[in-house]
Design a protein around this motif. Structure first.
Motif, PDB file in Angstrom:
ATOM      1  N   LEU A 400      44.242  37.543  -2.090  1.00 48.08           N
ATOM      2  CA  LEU A 400      42.599  37.501  -2.022  1.00 48.08           C
ATOM      3  C   LEU A 400      42.006  38.478  -1.938  1.00 48.08           C
ATOM      4  O   LEU A 400      40.853  39.081  -2.669  1.00 48.08           O
ATOM      5  CB  LEU A 400      41.955  36.334  -1.242  1.00 48.08           C
ATOM      6  N   TYR A 401      42.466  39.376  -0.970  1.00 43.00           N
ATOM      7  CA  TYR A 401      41.790  40.573  -0.720  1.00 43.00           C
ATOM      8  C   TYR A 401      42.069  41.639  -1.605  1.00 43.00           C
ATOM      9  O   TYR A 401      41.251  42.612  -2.056  1.00 43.00           O
ATOM     10  CB  TYR A 401      41.990  41.206   0.725  1.00 43.00           C
ATOM     11  N   ILE A 402      43.318  41.750  -1.869  1.00 45.39           N
ATOM     12  CA  ILE A 402      43.739  43.016  -2.829  1.00 45.39           C
ATOM     13  C   ILE A 402      43.242  42.739  -4.193  1.00 45.39           C
ATOM     14  O   ILE A 402      43.141  43.750  -4.695  1.00 45.39           O
ATOM     15  CB  ILE A 402      45.467  42.954  -2.785  1.00 45.39           C
ATOM     16  N   GLU A 403      42.895  41.507  -4.672  1.00 39.29           N
ATOM     17  CA  GLU A 403      42.509  41.396  -6.179  1.00 39.29           C
ATOM     18  C   GLU A 403      40.948  41.396  -6.162  1.00 39.29           C
ATOM     19  O   GLU A 403      40.396  41.090  -7.118  1.00 39.29           O
ATOM     20  CB  GLU A 403      43.064  40.030  -6.708  1.00 39.29           C
ATOM     21  N   GLN A 404      40.305  41.740  -4.912  1.00 41.41           N
ATOM     22  CA  GLN A 404      38.993  41.728  -5.027  1.00 41.41           C
ATOM     23  C   GLN A 404      38.238  42.951  -5.719  1.00 41.41           C
ATOM     24  O   GLN A 404      38.398  44.075  -5.641  1.00 41.41           O
ATOM     25  CB  GLN A 404      38.456  41.988  -3.445  1.00 41.41           C
ATOM     26  N   THR A 405      37.314  42.602  -6.845  1.00 42.98           N
ATOM     27  CA  THR A 405      36.760  43.688  -7.683  1.00 42.98           C
ATOM     28  C   THR A 405      35.403  43.150  -8.080  1.00 42.98           C
ATOM     29  O   THR A 405      34.847  41.953  -7.576  1.00 42.98           O
ATOM     30  CB  THR A 405      37.400  43.911  -9.021  1.00 42.98           C
ATOM     31  N   PRO A 406      34.611  43.877  -8.449  1.00 37.17           N
ATOM     32  CA  PRO A 406      33.125  43.385  -8.826  1.00 37.17           C
ATOM     33  C   PRO A 406      33.042  42.250  -9.756  1.00 37.17           C
ATOM     34  O   PRO A 406      32.419  41.317  -9.672  1.00 37.17           O
ATOM     35  CB  PRO A 406      32.444  44.902  -9.326  1.00 37.17           C
ATOM     36  N   GLU A 407      33.934  42.126 -10.849  1.00 33.83           N
ATOM     37  CA  GLU A 407      34.021  41.463 -11.833  1.00 33.83           C
ATOM     38  C   GLU A 407      34.520  40.139 -11.414  1.00 33.83           C
ATOM     39  O   GLU A 407      33.889  38.932 -11.415  1.00 33.83           O
ATOM     40  CB  GLU A 407      35.033  41.834 -12.853  1.00 33.83           C
ATOM     41  N   ASP A 408      35.579  40.114 -10.406  1.00 39.22           N
ATOM     42  CA  ASP A 408      35.919  39.025  -9.786  1.00 39.22           C
ATOM     43  C   ASP A 408      35.116  38.329  -8.782  1.00 39.22           C
ATOM     44  O   ASP A 408      34.942  37.107  -8.693  1.00 39.22           O
ATOM     45  CB  ASP A 408      37.202  39.176  -8.855  1.00 39.22           C
ATOM     46  N   ALA A 409      34.375  39.140  -8.061  1.00 42.91           N
ATOM     47  CA  ALA A 409      33.209  38.656  -7.015  1.00 42.91           C
ATOM     48  C   ALA A 409      32.093  37.946  -7.896  1.00 42.91           C
ATOM     49  O   ALA A 409      31.603  36.997  -7.321  1.00 42.91           O
ATOM     50  CB  ALA A 409      32.457  39.870  -6.326  1.00 42.91           C
ATOM     51  N   ARG A 410      31.738  38.672  -8.917  1.00 41.65           N
ATOM     52  CA  ARG A 410      30.653  37.822 -10.001  1.00 41.65           C
ATOM     53  C   ARG A 410      31.073  36.505 -10.426  1.00 41.65           C
ATOM     54  O   ARG A 410      30.450  35.564 -10.508  1.00 41.65           O
ATOM     55  CB  ARG A 410      30.258  38.986 -11.064  1.00 41.65           C
ATOM     56  N   GLU A 411      32.400  36.649 -10.835  1.00 43.77           N
ATOM     57  CA  GLU A 411      32.893  35.500 -11.550  1.00 43.77           C
ATOM     58  C   GLU A 411      32.957  34.099 -10.354  1.00 43.77           C
ATOM     59  O   GLU A 411      32.583  32.933 -10.543  1.00 43.77           O
ATOM     60  CB  GLU A 411      34.408  35.596 -11.984  1.00 43.77           C
ATOM     61  N   TRP A 412      33.408  34.610  -9.146  1.00 45.34           N
ATOM     62  CA  TRP A 412      33.401  33.560  -8.113  1.00 45.34           C
ATOM     63  C   TRP A 412      31.888  33.056  -7.620  1.00 45.34           C
ATOM     64  O   TRP A 412      31.958  31.833  -7.446  1.00 45.34           O
ATOM     65  CB  TRP A 412      34.024  34.155  -6.765  1.00 45.34           C
ATOM     66  N   ALA A 413      30.968  34.048  -7.676  1.00 44.70           N
ATOM     67  CA  ALA A 413      29.684  33.562  -7.504  1.00 44.70           C
ATOM     68  C   ALA A 413      28.967  32.733  -8.587  1.00 44.70           C
ATOM     69  O   ALA A 413      28.188  31.773  -8.054  1.00 44.70           O
ATOM     70  CB  ALA A 413      28.757  34.795  -7.128  1.00 44.70           C
ATOM     71  N   LYS A 414      29.520  32.814  -9.571  1.00 48.21           N
ATOM     72  CA  LYS A 414      28.922  32.031 -10.782  1.00 48.21           C
ATOM     73  C   LYS A 414      29.363  30.524 -10.599  1.00 48.21           C
ATOM     74  O   LYS A 414      28.504  29.824 -11.164  1.00 48.21           O
ATOM     75  CB  LYS A 414      29.420  32.575 -12.170  1.00 48.21           C
ATOM     76  N   GLY A 415      30.609  30.677 -10.052  1.00 44.62           N
ATOM     77  CA  GLY A 415      31.230  29.151  -9.912  1.00 44.62           C
ATOM     78  C   GLY A 415      30.579  28.554  -8.729  1.00 44.62           C
ATOM     79  O   GLY A 415      30.649  27.420  -8.584  1.00 44.62           O
TER      80      GLY A 415
END
Length: 523
Positions: A400-415
């Motif tokens: 979860l930590y290593i895969e963290q990117t701005p795109e992943d963060a935005r995708e998570w927040a959208k959900g």
């Protein structure tokens, strides 16, 4: 008796079949048959003095010599071709020959006579005798006892070169190559070049008990070198080492070693080569001369015998040659990595503390546990301390930590919700750098283990109403406070529900309250 010599002589002089038939008094069909038989057996050009009609009849029609005995002739060409097939033996062919004789009401030869006549035929007319070896069955390999040498250009020193020798016992075709070492890499490389020279593989390969091929060989155990076993699997062949102290198990290559030592190594004793490539070029020239030298008692040479008698029986080569690999063992570290030459490669974290086998090739690193491949990496070169880590090998929290990117963060927040999206965008926009923002977002994402998406979205809405610069710590504090308030509120509601369910329903007058007192005053 036909005038075989006259037919062949006239044909050699260019006369037509019609003219030869008229001159010899034979039919054109018979003349054609004699000429075709002579051509198929390689009998061309002027005839020697000893090749009279009797000799030619025995050579062209060996079965005729047996017809006078009153027994059914043996089809020698058929026998010789059938013996080339897997698992076919002379005893089987003799059994079939006897069955054929019973059908034709003829007298068969005994097995011993059958064997003797075939042996005489093969020894006289064929380059190989298939009683001992089948074509395409075995390759025997070894190092020659004698060594060649190259010369160092700078010092003039003679440097030893070791000669690898391989032989096909059926036709005695041989291969030779010089190397600067007898290590595993040289041994495998020489095998690759040998298979390329022969143009195919055999069913079995017979080496000596070298450490590069055999780890342990006893009456109870046979343990092959892992790399050598892997090479044999690649070429779809079986390794059957010679018994310890039993050189006759590979007698063909032992004989070829002595012959090659004479005709190649000794022949190059006065040739000065300055590199192993130059030496191998000279060895190849001598090898071709050796394989094309005529047999002393038979027609043809080793190479022609191979082309005619054995090449067809070899199995095809794989599409690519075998790439050498080295096997090692390593223990999986607590960080689920193994160390290979001070470079670290990941394996699934479930194998922490386990001993695994490592296969190293020029381009790949493969990890095996109980013969099952568990990880594959591209091999790294260069400075020590490099890491190659697959996300699939990591525990969930690490991944979860290593895969963290701005795109992943935005995708998570959208959900989660629109207010959480605003908080995440605020972090990315107002943090000192992206790494700090991602670290804060990662901390918030971990909160999802304790709080629902509804609770995170509600807290995000509240924090945005309080400040334009929210922080993770403030948001986490608000989440905890809301959670506590929700728990207390739920407890109060539960208490009220219990009172409504179990409370008293009689009024105060029932227990002598106001209603009783009023009645007393009236009285």
């Amino acid at each position: 008796m036909l005038h075989y010599s006259r037919i062949l002589r006239l044909r050699n002089e260019g006369f037509s079949l019609r003219s030869i038939a008229s001159s010899t008094g034979n039919s054109r069909q018979k003349v054609t048959e004699v000429i075709e038989r002579a051509e198929s057996k390689g009998l061309t050009g002027p005839l020697d003095e000893e090749m009279d009609d009797k000799w030619l009849e025995e050579f062209l029609y060996p079965e005729k010599a047996l017809e006078s005995s009153g027994r059914q002739p043996i089809r020698f060409d058929y026998i010789h071709d059938e013996l080339a097939k897997p698992n076919v033996t002379l005893s089987l062919l003799h059994h079939e020959y006897e069955a054929e004789c019973r059908v034709n009401n003829t007298i068969p030869y005994s097995y011993r006579s059958f064997l003797r006549h075939y042996s005489n035929y093969a020894a006289k007319y064929k380059a190989t005798m298939r009683i001992r070896r089948k074509p395409g069955e075995i390759i025997e390999v070894d190092w020659a006892g004698s060594t060649a040498f190259i010369i160092d250009r700078d010092t003039g020193e003679k440097i030893k070169a070791y000669v690898y020798v391989a032989t096909l016992p059926c036709t005695q075709l041989s291969y030779a190559e010089a190397t600067l070492s007898m290590d595993l890499s040289s041994w495998i490389t020489a095998h690759n070049h040998m298979y390329d020279y022969f143009g195919g593989t055999t069913q079995i390969i017979v080496p000596d008990n070298l450490k590069t091929s055999v780890t342990k060989h006893s009456l109870q155990d046979l343990i092959l070198n892992p790399t050598y076993r892997e090479m044999a699997d690649h070429y779809n062949t079986v390794v059957m080492p010679a018994r310890v102290g039993a050189p006759k198990d590979k007698s063909s290559v032992e004989g070829s070693v002595g012959t090659i030592s004479t005709w190649i190594i000794a022949a190059l004793r006065n040739t000065h080569c300055f590199s192993i490539e130059e030496l191998n070029e000279e060895i190849r020239k001598k090898l071709d001369e050796f394989n094309n030298r005529p047999f002393t008692k038979k027609n043809g040479c080793r190479f022609s015998a191979f082309e005619e008698e054995e090449k067809f029986a070899l199995s095809p080569l794989p599409s690519t040659p075998y790439k050498i690999s080295v096997w090692k063992t390593a223990k999986v570290r607590p960080d689920y990595h193994i160390s290979i030459e001070s470079i670290f490669y990941s394996v699934p974290y479930e194998y922490i503390g386990k001993q695994v086998e490592i296969r190293l090739t020029e381009h790949l690193i493969e990890a095996y546990f109980n013969h099952m491949r568990i990880a594959t990496h591209k091999r790294l070169y260069g400075k020590f301390g490099q890491f190659s880590t697959h996300p699939d090998h990591m525990p969930d929290n690490h991944r979860l930590y290593i895969e963290q990117t701005p795109e992943d963060a935005r995708e998570w927040a959208k959900g989660v919700g629109e207010h959480t999206e605003s908080v995440i965008e605020n972090f990315l926009k107002n943090s000192q750098n992206e790494k700090v923002a991602l670290k804060a977002i990662f901390s918030l994402k971990k909160s999802e283990r304790r709080y629902s998406k509804y609770e995170i979205e509600r807290a995000s809405k509240m924090i945005l109403s309080m400040t334009k610069r929210p922080t993770v710590k403030a948001l986490q504090t608000l989440l905890a406070t809301n959670k506590k308030n929700d728990i207390e509120k739920e407890a109060v509601q539960r208490s009220q529900k219990n009172k409504e369910k179990y409370g008293f329903i009689r009024g105060a007058a029932y227990y002598g309250g106001r209603e009783t007192n009023e009645r007393t005053d009236t009285e």
